[in-house]
Design a protein around this motif. Sequence first.
Motif, PDB file in Angstrom:
ATOM      1  N   UNK A  50       0.838  -1.199   0.000  1.00 58.03           N
ATOM      2  CA  UNK A  50       0.000   0.000   0.000  1.00 58.03           C
ATOM      3  C   UNK A  50       0.872   1.248   0.000  1.00 58.03           C
ATOM      4  N   UNK A  51       0.512   2.213  -0.834  1.00 64.02           N
ATOM      5  CA  UNK A  51       1.232   3.479  -0.863  1.00 64.02           C
ATOM      6  C   UNK A  51       0.955   4.287   0.400  1.00 64.02           C
ATOM      7  N   UNK A  52      -0.239   4.111   0.971  1.00 66.57           N
ATOM      8  CA  UNK A  52      -0.595   4.862   2.174  1.00 66.57           C
ATOM      9  C   UNK A  52      -1.673   4.118   2.949  1.00 66.57           C
ATOM     10  N   UNK A  53      -1.689   4.369   4.241  1.00 67.26           N
ATOM     11  CA  UNK A  53      -2.781   3.935   5.110  1.00 67.26           C
ATOM     12  C   UNK A  53      -3.502   5.196   5.573  1.00 67.26           C
ATOM     13  N   UNK A  85       5.036   2.219   3.687  1.00 64.02           N
ATOM     14  CA  UNK A  85       3.799   2.948   3.418  1.00 64.02           C
ATOM     15  C   UNK A  85       3.806   4.288   4.138  1.00 64.02           C
ATOM     16  N   UNK A  86       3.136   5.279   3.567  1.00 54.48           N
ATOM     17  CA  UNK A  86       2.883   6.538   4.254  1.00 54.48           C
ATOM     18  C   UNK A  86       1.604   6.381   5.069  1.00 54.48           C
ATOM     19  N   UNK A  87       1.447   7.219   6.074  1.00 51.44           N
ATOM     20  CA  UNK A  87       0.259   7.179   6.921  1.00 51.44           C
ATOM     21  C   UNK A  87      -0.325   8.578   7.002  1.00 51.44           C
ATOM     22  N   UNK A  88      -1.631   8.689   6.751  1.00 51.91           N
ATOM     23  CA  UNK A  88      -2.332   9.966   6.870  1.00 51.91           C
ATOM     24  C   UNK A  88      -3.464   9.771   7.874  1.00 51.91           C
ATOM     25  N   UNK A  89      -3.418  10.516   8.977  1.00 49.70           N
ATOM     26  CA  UNK A  89      -4.421  10.413  10.024  1.00 49.70           C
ATOM     27  C   UNK A  89      -5.110  11.754  10.206  1.00 49.70           C
ATOM     28  N   UNK A  90      -6.401  11.709  10.510  1.00 49.08           N
ATOM     29  CA  UNK A  90      -7.123  12.913  10.907  1.00 49.08           C
ATOM     30  C   UNK A  90      -7.682  12.707  12.309  1.00 49.08           C
ATOM     31  N   UNK A  91      -7.986  13.782  12.978  1.00 48.72           N
ATOM     32  CA  UNK A  91      -8.602  13.691  14.299  1.00 48.72           C
ATOM     33  C   UNK A  91     -10.110  13.526  14.154  1.00 48.72           C
ATOM     34  N   UNK A  98      -5.617  19.038  19.319  1.00 58.86           N
ATOM     35  CA  UNK A  98      -4.367  19.663  19.716  1.00 58.86           C
ATOM     36  C   UNK A  98      -3.329  18.675  20.176  1.00 58.86           C
ATOM     37  N   UNK A  99      -3.755  17.683  20.962  1.00 56.85           N
ATOM     38  CA  UNK A  99      -2.802  16.686  21.456  1.00 56.85           C
ATOM     39  C   UNK A  99      -2.371  15.731  20.346  1.00 56.85           C
ATOM     40  N   UNK A 100      -3.331  15.273  19.546  1.00 56.17           N
ATOM     41  CA  UNK A 100      -2.985  14.337  18.476  1.00 56.17           C
ATOM     42  C   UNK A 100      -2.071  14.996  17.455  1.00 56.17           C
ATOM     43  N   UNK A 101      -2.268  16.290  17.212  1.00 58.54           N
ATOM     44  CA  UNK A 101      -1.489  16.988  16.196  1.00 58.54           C
ATOM     45  C   UNK A 101      -0.181  17.573  16.685  1.00 58.54           C
ATOM     46  N   UNK A 102       0.191  17.309  17.951  1.00 59.15           N
ATOM     47  CA  UNK A 102       1.438  17.853  18.482  1.00 59.15           C
ATOM     48  C   UNK A 102       2.631  17.379  17.653  1.00 59.15           C
ATOM     49  N   UNK A 103       3.513  18.309  17.286  1.00 59.55           N
ATOM     50  CA  UNK A 103       4.730  18.030  16.506  1.00 59.55           C
ATOM     51  C   UNK A 103       4.425  17.494  15.107  1.00 59.55           C
ATOM     52  N   UNK A 104       3.247  17.817  14.586  1.00 62.09           N
ATOM     53  CA  UNK A 104       2.873  17.274  13.277  1.00 62.09           C
ATOM     54  C   UNK A 104       3.832  17.722  12.177  1.00 62.09           C
ATOM     55  N   UNK A 105       4.364  18.948  12.269  1.00 63.21           N
ATOM     56  CA  UNK A 105       5.291  19.419  11.234  1.00 63.21           C
ATOM     57  C   UNK A 105       6.563  18.596  11.213  1.00 63.21           C
ATOM     58  N   UNK A 106       7.035  18.190  12.390  1.00 61.79           N
ATOM     59  CA  UNK A 106       8.232  17.348  12.456  1.00 61.79           C
ATOM     60  C   UNK A 106       7.929  15.927  11.993  1.00 61.79           C
ATOM     61  N   UNK A 107       6.810  15.398  12.458  1.00 57.98           N
ATOM     62  CA  UNK A 107       6.453  14.014  12.125  1.00 57.98           C
ATOM     63  C   UNK A 107       6.159  13.878  10.638  1.00 57.98           C
ATOM     64  N   UNK A 109       7.737  14.917   8.163  1.00 56.41           N
ATOM     65  CA  UNK A 109       8.945  14.558   7.421  1.00 56.41           C
ATOM     66  C   UNK A 109       9.256  13.066   7.512  1.00 56.41           C
ATOM     67  N   UNK A 110       8.696  12.406   8.514  1.00 56.66           N
ATOM     68  CA  UNK A 110       8.924  10.970   8.678  1.00 56.66           C
ATOM     69  C   UNK A 110       7.941  10.129   7.885  1.00 56.66           C
ATOM     70  N   UNK A 111       6.985  10.773   7.215  1.00 59.08           N
ATOM     71  CA  UNK A 111       6.014  10.030   6.419  1.00 59.08           C
ATOM     72  C   UNK A 111       4.741   9.687   7.152  1.00 59.08           C
ATOM     73  N   UNK A 112       4.562  10.244   8.349  1.00 52.66           N
ATOM     74  CA  UNK A 112       3.302  10.116   9.088  1.00 52.66           C
ATOM     75  C   UNK A 112       2.685  11.508   9.132  1.00 52.66           C
ATOM     76  N   UNK A 113       1.529  11.660   8.497  1.00 54.94           N
ATOM     77  CA  UNK A 113       0.951  12.978   8.265  1.00 54.94           C
ATOM     78  C   UNK A 113      -0.303  13.142   9.134  1.00 54.94           C
ATOM     79  N   UNK A 114      -0.191  13.987  10.144  1.00 51.51           N
ATOM     80  CA  UNK A 114      -1.289  14.235  11.067  1.00 51.51           C
ATOM     81  C   UNK A 114      -2.057  15.465  10.606  1.00 51.51           C
ATOM     82  N   UNK A 115      -3.312  15.285  10.249  1.00 52.23           N
ATOM     83  CA  UNK A 115      -4.130  16.396   9.793  1.00 52.23           C
ATOM     84  C   UNK A 115      -5.214  16.646  10.838  1.00 52.23           C
TER      85      UNK A 115
END
Length: 408
Positions: A50-53, A85-91, A98-107, A109-115
Amino acid sequence: MSVGLAMVRAMRFLHTSDWHLGRSLHRADLRDAQARFLDHLIETARTERAAAVLVAGDIYDRAIPPVDAVALCEDALVRLRETGTRVVLISGNHDSAGRLGFSSALIDAAGVHLRTRPAKLAEPVLLNDDHGPVAVYGVPYLEPAVGLPALHAAAAALDPTAGGQEAGQPMPRPRGHAAAIGAATDWIRADAAARGITRTVVIAHTWVAGGRPCDSERDISVGGIGHVPLALFDGFSYVALGHLHGQQTLAENTRYSGSPLPYSFSEARHKKGSWLVEVGADGKTRAERVPAPGYRRLTVLTGRVDELLTSPAYTDHEADFLAVTLTDTARPEAAMDRLRRRFPHILTLEFKPEGVAADGRSYREKVRGRDDLTVAAAFVEHVRGTPPTGAENALLAGAFEAVREEAC
């Protein structure tokens, strides 16, 4: 879809949602079951390349999740990335954005995308295959009273004259979920058009009209209206929805993955799983259901206590999570303890005696003209199914007399 990449060049991704990590079922611990599902999801991502989850919200069950739930989530995300695989999560509405998205800009770059921020929902995660880019947009749960101000501030910055407003003037805030989702999807369409991308995937956490709810979802209605029109999602290649716990298809390109586990007895008949979705060169998608691993069945049993304890018809349910309704005319003594000897995973017990019609009178009507002893005796009969004995009536009468003497 389990075909080698040499034959299938279209992009694949896994659609899941509503993990509710940290949740229990009537106090039954579900950590092992949740861990087993995540193991299965990781292995599926690996074998299907899978290209992404895509995780459509409600990662956790509450805003401040237990430490072990956070550790389980972190471990799953690390292992998913190890598959490539890349991971894209939403709240979702259960998460703290706010808690789930903490450090999202840093994360990121690791291929885990918190939206988790409404103001960022038109910033896609770009995936590429042999046919070019696929833009994945994450729309977190939009609480109309909280999420929209940031959304419209960003939209005004993108287009100060949007909605017919004078430049620099604040945009009117829509009310309700439909207005919030409509504003978000309009904004996403505008961004995709500006980028020249025709293959678009939207992840959203909301109740879309036509979706079938169940008892374990938190109510997100506003003013009595909880759902949004399906037409708001027209034109996207695929819409990965979260919030409703039953896996279901609303349109060929719009689906709920449902929760990976049943979180209430209303979900006892659900077939849990995720979707393996393939996006073609023309933006059209096809999806295949991926069943989730079983854990322990949920079963509802109704009958008299002696029948439930002795009948071989219930042997197959001895290892199930059970909700039991007893129909004995009198409430059996120590019913839960007795049933638990045969059914160690019984979770709820209800008493509905056969042949007893519900009394629709108000409490005031029921007690009008009755003395204390008569009211107490009626309560005993209501709870137990049989009136108090002579000795019990004498005990009640003595209790009332002692209270009167104490009051004097």
